[in-house]
Design a protein around this motif. Sequence first.
Motif, PDB file in Angstrom:
ATOM      1  N   VAL A 120       0.727  -1.127   0.049  1.00  9.91           N
ATOM      2  CA  VAL A 120      -0.109  -0.081   0.160  1.00  9.91           C
ATOM      3  C   VAL A 120       0.964   1.212  -0.153  1.00  9.91           C
ATOM      4  O   VAL A 120       0.454   2.332  -0.539  1.00  9.91           O
ATOM      5  N   ALA A 121       2.038   1.189   0.751  1.00 11.59           N
ATOM      6  CA  ALA A 121       2.842   2.425   0.944  1.00 11.59           C
ATOM      7  C   ALA A 121       3.541   2.753  -0.631  1.00 11.59           C
ATOM      8  O   ALA A 121       3.750   3.866  -1.039  1.00 11.59           O
ATOM      9  N   GLU A 122       4.097   1.481  -1.194  1.00 14.36           N
ATOM     10  CA  GLU A 122       4.454   1.989  -2.518  1.00 14.36           C
ATOM     11  C   GLU A 122       3.524   2.257  -3.493  1.00 14.36           C
ATOM     12  O   GLU A 122       3.936   3.199  -4.187  1.00 14.36           O
ATOM     13  N   LEU A 123       2.366   1.701  -3.366  1.00 14.87           N
ATOM     14  CA  LEU A 123       1.211   2.344  -4.267  1.00 14.87           C
ATOM     15  C   LEU A 123       0.909   3.697  -3.966  1.00 14.87           C
ATOM     16  O   LEU A 123       0.884   4.585  -5.067  1.00 14.87           O
ATOM     17  N   GLN A 124       0.897   4.387  -2.716  1.00 15.92           N
ATOM     18  CA  GLN A 124       0.736   5.589  -2.221  1.00 15.92           C
ATOM     19  C   GLN A 124       1.843   6.350  -2.881  1.00 15.92           C
ATOM     20  O   GLN A 124       1.765   7.510  -3.340  1.00 15.92           O
ATOM     21  N   GLU A 125       3.108   5.922  -2.794  1.00 15.30           N
ATOM     22  CA  GLU A 125       4.214   6.706  -3.130  1.00 15.30           C
ATOM     23  C   GLU A 125       4.082   6.825  -4.457  1.00 15.30           C
ATOM     24  O   GLU A 125       4.832   7.878  -5.279  1.00 15.30           O
ATOM     25  N   ARG A 126       3.832   5.791  -5.333  1.00 14.88           N
ATOM     26  CA  ARG A 126       3.725   6.001  -6.848  1.00 14.88           C
ATOM     27  C   ARG A 126       2.801   7.267  -7.245  1.00 14.88           C
ATOM     28  O   ARG A 126       2.932   7.854  -8.177  1.00 14.88           O
ATOM     29  N   ILE A 127       1.671   7.011  -6.447  1.00 14.66           N
ATOM     30  CA  ILE A 127       0.376   8.008  -6.819  1.00 14.66           C
ATOM     31  C   ILE A 127       1.131   9.336  -6.415  1.00 14.66           C
ATOM     32  O   ILE A 127       0.823  10.460  -7.143  1.00 14.66           O
ATOM     33  N   ASP A 128       1.843   9.574  -5.348  1.00 13.86           N
ATOM     34  CA  ASP A 128       2.599  10.944  -5.016  1.00 13.86           C
ATOM     35  C   ASP A 128       3.363  11.329  -6.118  1.00 13.86           C
ATOM     36  O   ASP A 128       3.425  12.460  -6.493  1.00 13.86           O
ATOM     37  N   ASP A 129       4.139  10.350  -6.456  1.00 18.42           N
ATOM     38  CA  ASP A 129       5.232  10.752  -7.611  1.00 18.42           C
ATOM     39  C   ASP A 129       4.277  11.051  -9.025  1.00 18.42           C
ATOM     40  O   ASP A 129       4.653  12.097  -9.515  1.00 18.42           O
ATOM     41  N   LEU A 130       3.277  10.344  -9.303  1.00 17.94           N
ATOM     42  CA  LEU A 130       2.529  10.771 -10.580  1.00 17.94           C
ATOM     43  C   LEU A 130       2.013  12.159 -10.420  1.00 17.94           C
ATOM     44  O   LEU A 130       1.840  13.137 -11.438  1.00 17.94           O
ATOM     45  N   ALA A 131       1.335  12.410  -9.171  1.00 12.87           N
ATOM     46  CA  ALA A 131       0.863  13.504  -8.839  1.00 12.87           C
ATOM     47  C   ALA A 131       1.964  14.794  -8.724  1.00 12.87           C
ATOM     48  O   ALA A 131       1.605  15.853  -9.444  1.00 12.87           O
ATOM     49  N   GLN A 132       3.094  14.392  -8.498  1.00 17.97           N
ATOM     50  CA  GLN A 132       4.072  15.547  -8.571  1.00 17.97           C
ATOM     51  C   GLN A 132       4.684  15.840 -10.016  1.00 17.97           C
ATOM     52  O   GLN A 132       4.802  16.828 -10.157  1.00 17.97           O
ATOM     53  N   GLY A 133       4.492  14.843 -10.599  1.00 21.78           N
ATOM     54  CA  GLY A 133       4.939  14.586 -12.110  1.00 21.78           C
ATOM     55  C   GLY A 133       3.944  15.629 -12.727  1.00 21.78           C
ATOM     56  O   GLY A 133       4.095  16.268 -13.592  1.00 21.78           O
ATOM     57  N   ARG A 134       2.615  15.304 -12.654  1.00 19.17           N
ATOM     58  CA  ARG A 134       1.548  16.144 -13.351  1.00 19.17           C
ATOM     59  C   ARG A 134       1.691  17.519 -12.974  1.00 19.17           C
ATOM     60  O   ARG A 134       1.741  18.378 -13.792  1.00 19.17           O
TER      61      ARG A 134
END
Length: 333
Positions: A120-134
């Motif tokens: 779950v933490a890795e999924l959330q981290e990936r979501i955060d990375d995508l949000a920051q990239g966007r």
Amino acid sequence: PPETAGPLRRIVNPITSGQSWLDLVFGIVVFPFAILGFVATVVWWCAAVVGLTYPIYGWILFNIPGNNGLAHVLDLPDIYLVDAGLNFAIGAAAAITMPFALRLVALLRGGLGRVLLTGVAELQERIDDLAQGRAAAVSAEATALRRLERDIHDGPQQRLVHLAMELSRAQRQMAKDPNAAQTTLSDAIVATRETLDELRALSRGIAPPILSDRGLAPALAALAGRCTIPVEIDVQTTERYPAALENAIYFVVAESLTNVAKHSRASLCTVTLVRTGDVLLLTIGDDGVGGAHVAKGHGLAGLADRLRAVDGDLAVESPSGGPTLIVAEVPCG
């Protein structure tokens, strides 16, 4: 829970979190794996140590009355050399296979922990990375649009206004002074060509046709040819990549060469683009005075935002006095 949460919210919050339940499941499921790992570790270590050292103490056990050794159990010649050889071979086999066996045990435990404790933490981290990239992509595009709007307003727009005024004056001069009108029209033609050249220069910073038609290698070569300092280009990939990725790399090279020409006082610049596995590696170096960095408010900050939009990274090494090295890594797999 939020910092302002009360005691009840702090008690209830873990119950509403999926990760808390996965932690509980891990605490239950990991028990048999822990036992299995412990037993396997002890067995392999004991087999290796006991087997390899058996020739040292084995003769004592072999001479005990009624004690049947491994050779006797396997119906082999019941002599000490055979018994010691068998035990030593088992110890050697255990010692050789021990790294693989214990690594397998560790991978089983690690895999279980990865699935239940960090999934779950890795999924959330990936979501955060995508949000920051966007967010970085939006910021980079907004900055580029503002700069383009400013450049058009300060350059071609003013020239076009002046051109319209010149043409109006030539129209008024046609009947009274044809020679003066001819001179005015000549000046207007020169101004038109200058405006077209400036518009072409602005369009190159957006997405030049050569990039979309022929790819990165010819587009980067064209950039190098227009730079005011010598540039050595080495593009070791001829593949085509997604438009967003090619635009990002082109933009990084274009902006870097512009910064080199304006600020570095360099005599030579090198641009290298290679593909290593699933990563495109772009390296830009110059022998200038250095001092470049990616802090906010500087030109390189926009390059970092551009690369983050395509999951890329930018690193800058530019000590005072030079040289400067800019390295960009962009996943392309």
